[in-house]
Design a protein around this motif. Structure first.
Motif, short mmCIF file in Angstrom:
data_model
loop_
_atom_site.label_atom_id
_atom_site.label_comp_id
_atom_site.label_asym_id
_atom_site.label_seq_id
_atom_site.Cartn_x
_atom_site.Cartn_y
_atom_site.Cartn_z
N ARG A 109 40.56 45.55 46.26
CA ARG A 109 40.37 44.12 46.58
C ARG A 109 39.79 43.33 45.40
O ARG A 109 40.36 42.31 44.99
N PRO A 110 38.67 43.76 44.79
CA PRO A 110 38.14 42.97 43.65
C PRO A 110 39.06 43.02 42.42
O PRO A 110 39.12 42.06 41.66
N LEU A 111 39.79 44.12 42.25
CA LEU A 111 40.71 44.23 41.12
C LEU A 111 41.86 43.24 41.29
O LEU A 111 42.32 42.63 40.32
N CYS A 112 42.31 43.07 42.52
CA CYS A 112 43.36 42.09 42.81
C CYS A 112 42.87 40.68 42.52
O CYS A 112 43.59 39.88 41.90
N ALA A 113 41.65 40.39 42.95
CA ALA A 113 41.09 39.06 42.70
C ALA A 113 41.02 38.78 41.20
O ALA A 113 41.36 37.68 40.75
N GLU A 114 40.62 39.78 40.42
CA GLU A 114 40.56 39.62 38.96
C GLU A 114 41.95 39.36 38.38
O GLU A 114 42.08 38.64 37.39
N ALA A 115 42.97 39.92 38.98
CA ALA A 115 44.35 39.75 38.50
C ALA A 115 44.99 38.47 39.03
O ALA A 115 46.13 38.16 38.69
N GLY A 116 44.27 37.75 39.90
CA GLY A 116 44.80 36.50 40.43
C GLY A 116 45.76 36.66 41.60
O GLY A 116 46.58 35.79 41.87
N VAL A 117 45.67 37.80 42.29
CA VAL A 117 46.51 38.06 43.47
C VAL A 117 45.62 38.47 44.62
O VAL A 117 44.44 38.75 44.44
N SER A 118 46.19 38.53 45.83
CA SER A 118 45.43 39.02 46.97
C SER A 118 46.00 40.37 47.39
O SER A 118 47.18 40.66 47.16
N LEU A 119 45.17 41.18 47.99
CA LEU A 119 45.61 42.48 48.49
C LEU A 119 46.33 42.26 49.81
O LEU A 119 45.76 41.70 50.74
N TRP A 120 47.59 42.67 49.89
CA TRP A 120 48.38 42.52 51.11
C TRP A 120 48.27 43.76 51.98
O TRP A 120 48.06 43.68 53.18
N ASP A 121 48.40 44.96 51.35
CA ASP A 121 48.40 46.20 52.13
C ASP A 121 48.21 47.40 51.22
O ASP A 121 48.46 47.33 50.01
N VAL A 122 47.76 48.50 51.81
CA VAL A 122 47.69 49.80 51.13
C VAL A 122 48.25 50.83 52.08
O VAL A 122 47.93 50.83 53.27
N GLU A 123 49.12 51.69 51.56
CA GLU A 123 49.70 52.77 52.36
C GLU A 123 49.62 54.08 51.58
O GLU A 123 49.80 54.08 50.35
N PHE A 124 49.35 55.16 52.28
CA PHE A 124 49.40 56.49 51.68
C PHE A 124 50.30 57.32 52.58
O PHE A 124 49.92 57.67 53.69
N GLU A 125 51.54 57.55 52.12
CA GLU A 125 52.54 58.20 52.97
C GLU A 125 53.34 59.22 52.17
O GLU A 125 53.51 59.07 50.96
N LYS A 126 53.85 60.17 52.90
CA LYS A 126 54.74 61.16 52.29
C LYS A 126 56.16 60.63 52.41
O LYS A 126 56.63 60.30 53.49
#
Length: 155
Positions: free
Chosen positions: A15-32
Motif C-alpha cells: 500500500r505505501p509503495l503504491c502511494a509512492e508510485a502515484g497509484v492505488s492498490l487494487w488487489d493482491v492475489e496469491f494463487e497457483k
C-alpha cells in the motif's frame, strides 16, 4: 503462512509503495496457476497506470518479500500490473466506485439458463449484486457469482 495471511501481509507492504508510485492498490492475489504460484499485485489510477509505476512498485516490493517471514512460501513469480479496463470487482469499495457502470457477471452454473449476465450495476450489498437490464432489476446471490468484471464499452 496461509494464502489469506500472505495476501494481507503483502497488501500491508504494498500500500505505501503504491502511494509512492502515484497509484492505488487494487488487489493482491496469491494463487497457483498451472504448476506455478503467482503473487499478483494489481494497481490502479483514474488516468491509467504506466509501466514505470508497476516497475517502481515491483522493484520496491521484491526485496521486502525476501525477508525471513516469507521463507516458507513455495517458489512464486511476482507480477505487478494494472487493473485494466475489464477489471474484476471483488471488494465492497470496488463495487461502490462503479455503481451505474456496465458490468458482466459470470456464474458458476447457469442462472435462468445463462452462464453470464450483463447490465448496469445498480447495487451491491453483502455480496449480493443488483443489475439493471432495460429497467428491470435482478439481484444475484454470492453463491451463484463466479466473477464480476467491468464491461468494456467500445464506441
Amino acid at each position: 503462512m496461509q494464502a489469506k495471511q500472505i495476501v494481507a501481509r503483502v497488501e500491508e507492504l504494498a500500500r505505501p509503495l503504491c502511494a509512492e508510485a502515484g497509484v492505488s492498490l487494487w488487489d493482491v492475489e496469491f494463487e497457483k496457476e498451472g504448476g506455478q504460484y503467482m503473487l499478483t499485485v494489481t494497481v490502479d489510477h483514474p488516468e491509467g497506470v504506466h509501466i514505470d509505476q508497476c516497475e517502481q512498485v515491483s522493484r520496491a516490493l521484491d526485496p521486502m518479500l525476501d525477508a525471513g517471514e516469507f521463507d516458507s512460501l513455495p517458489s512464486y513469480t511476482l507480477c505487478v500490473s494494472s487493473a485494466g479496463l475489464s477489471r474484476r470487482l471483488k471488494r465492497p469499495e470496488h463495487f461502490a466506485a462503479f455503481i451505474g457502470h456496465t458490468v458482466e457477471i459470470g456464474f458458476y452454473k447457469p442462472v435462468d439458463g445463462a452462464k453470464q449476465a450483463e447490465g448496469t450495476l445498480a447495487a451491491y450489498d453483502g455480496g449480493r449484486v443488483t443489475l439493471d437490464v432495460g429497467g428491470k432489476q435482478t439481484v444475484y446471490e454470492p453463491k451463484d457469482i463466479a466473477a464480476v468484471r467491468l464491461a468494456v464499452e467500445i464506441g
